[in-house]
Design an enzyme around this catalytic site. Sequence first.
Site, PDB file in Angstrom:
ATOM      1  N   THR A 123      -4.513 -10.315  -2.061  1.00  0.00           N
ATOM      2  CA  THR A 123      -3.135 -10.791  -2.194  1.00  0.00           C
ATOM      3  C   THR A 123      -2.474 -10.990  -0.838  1.00  0.00           C
ATOM      4  O   THR A 123      -1.303 -11.324  -0.768  1.00  0.00           O
ATOM      5  CB  THR A 123      -2.292  -9.799  -3.019  1.00  0.00           C
ATOM      6  OG1 THR A 123      -2.367  -8.511  -2.417  1.00  0.00           O
ATOM      7  CG2 THR A 123      -2.766  -9.738  -4.453  1.00  0.00           C
ATOM      8  N   TYR A 129     -10.668   2.237   5.762  1.00  0.00           N
ATOM      9  CA  TYR A 129      -9.638   1.938   4.768  1.00  0.00           C
ATOM     10  C   TYR A 129     -10.206   0.975   3.730  1.00  0.00           C
ATOM     11  O   TYR A 129     -10.681  -0.103   4.064  1.00  0.00           O
ATOM     12  CB  TYR A 129      -8.436   1.319   5.469  1.00  0.00           C
ATOM     13  CG  TYR A 129      -7.182   1.250   4.654  1.00  0.00           C
ATOM     14  CD1 TYR A 129      -6.221   2.259   4.738  1.00  0.00           C
ATOM     15  CD2 TYR A 129      -6.937   0.182   3.807  1.00  0.00           C
ATOM     16  CE1 TYR A 129      -5.051   2.195   4.000  1.00  0.00           C
ATOM     17  CE2 TYR A 129      -5.778   0.105   3.060  1.00  0.00           C
ATOM     18  CZ  TYR A 129      -4.845   1.119   3.164  1.00  0.00           C
ATOM     19  OH  TYR A 129      -3.689   1.052   2.426  1.00  0.00           O
ATOM     20  N   SER A 130     -10.147   1.380   2.471  1.00  0.00           N
ATOM     21  CA  SER A 130     -10.706   0.556   1.396  1.00  0.00           C
ATOM     22  C   SER A 130      -9.815   0.648   0.165  1.00  0.00           C
ATOM     23  O   SER A 130      -9.604   1.735  -0.384  1.00  0.00           O
ATOM     24  CB  SER A 130     -12.132   0.997   1.040  1.00  0.00           C
ATOM     25  OG  SER A 130     -12.586   0.321  -0.122  1.00  0.00           O
ATOM     26  N   ASN A 131      -9.294  -0.477  -0.280  1.00  0.00           N
ATOM     27  CA  ASN A 131      -8.436  -0.500  -1.461  1.00  0.00           C
ATOM     28  C   ASN A 131      -9.177  -0.051  -2.714  1.00  0.00           C
ATOM     29  O   ASN A 131      -8.560   0.423  -3.673  1.00  0.00           O
ATOM     30  CB  ASN A 131      -7.872  -1.902  -1.649  1.00  0.00           C
ATOM     31  CG  ASN A 131      -6.880  -2.256  -0.563  1.00  0.00           C
ATOM     32  OD1 ASN A 131      -5.742  -1.795  -0.582  1.00  0.00           O
ATOM     33  ND2 ASN A 131      -7.306  -3.052   0.408  1.00  0.00           N
ATOM     34  N   SER A 170       0.781  -1.235   0.000  1.00  0.00           N
ATOM     35  CA  SER A 170       0.000   0.000   0.000  1.00  0.00           C
ATOM     36  C   SER A 170       0.811   1.282   0.000  1.00  0.00           C
ATOM     37  O   SER A 170       0.234   2.372  -0.119  1.00  0.00           O
ATOM     38  CB  SER A 170      -0.963   0.011   1.183  1.00  0.00           C
ATOM     39  OG  SER A 170      -2.088  -0.770   0.887  1.00  0.00           O
ATOM     40  N   GLY A 228       2.782  -0.842   4.210  1.00  0.00           N
ATOM     41  CA  GLY A 228       2.279  -1.702   3.155  1.00  0.00           C
ATOM     42  C   GLY A 228       2.364  -3.160   3.558  1.00  0.00           C
ATOM     43  O   GLY A 228       3.330  -3.566   4.223  1.00  0.00           O
TER      44      GLY A 228
END
Length: 371
Positions: A152, A188-190, A90, A327
């Site tokens: 992932t 938090y959202s990808n 991240s 990350g």
Amino acid sequence: MSTTPRPSRAPRVIAMLLVIAVAATTALTVSMTLARKQTLAAVAVSTAASTSSSLLAVSEPGPSGSWTSGSPPPGGAARPSGAEHFRIGSITKTFVATTILQLVDDGRIDLDAPIETYLTGVVPNGTNITVRQILNHTSGLYDYMKGEGWSTNRWRGGERFTTYSPDQLLSEAFRHEPYFAPGADFRYSNTNYIVAGKLIETVTGQPYSTVIEQRILRPLNLTDTSFPGSEPSIPEPAIHASTTLEDGKTVDVTEQNVSLDWAAGEMISTTRDLQAFFDALLGGVLISKDSLAQMRTTVPMGMGFHYGLGLERFDLPCGGQLWGHGGQLLGYVTYAYRRDDGRSLTMLLASGKDDGFVSFAAATGAAYCLT
């Protein structure tokens, strides 16, 4: 899952305080510079039991150096040099957000404009979600990586070599209801950074990776930072990683197709390049003073962390603040932070079993909290 490492609860805070207390006691009997270096070295070595390898780099001002433990391939004999490539997860988000703020400086994007202005018909309720809310995770958009097989950060067997398009990722996200109304909360959202990558591409007419290469990587000579796309390998020299499955089997997780992360976390880098990037960003080289101030305007995340526009603030228990990002994806945990006096700390933990926050706390305690 490409995610920033999530600090978990009180035991870790206690661990951090204990580490700082031990380091402070050591400092009473030896010089402060030596105490810091000894403690930082001990932190690097202490990770050997829980990781296959680790890298720790701390810059001036103050005692500086690079420490490593383990070996690049798990179980190998050679120690890491500190120059190896690894997946940064991240931290990719900070590169993406910086590029968007450069486009803000160019007058091509307005942070407070609805995302619908630029991505017509792409984001549900896009007329009520601003670019700012996309970048600081207050949009409420569902995180597509929460679904089984979409992360992932979990073993996916043969599926780890599957190629995904950004539109597939958004389609998975938008099958689900949002977490909350835009601006009502932080989560938090990808998905936000898949949208952010699409925003860069729509405004510039180029792949988001090309834009970042042109605007950040080449000007800063970050030659060891790359976008793998659907290529599963990591450029050598590389830190390799493994994980242990529930049945006790250990599998190599070094190679995987991280198109599933795309603009939310696909990038590969080194400790040197990450330090140079955050020095340039936080030193005012890459974006305007106003844009940097916008980037550093935060909302609470919890446990001493706050989130700005693709940038995290971490409040040290001894006082002061660090700015950067973390990350995490399967086999790799990275922390890259910098204090405003220029002192940076970059850490990579490979093959660990958790988010590495205790090691991060120990390292920041040694690097910043011994006075």
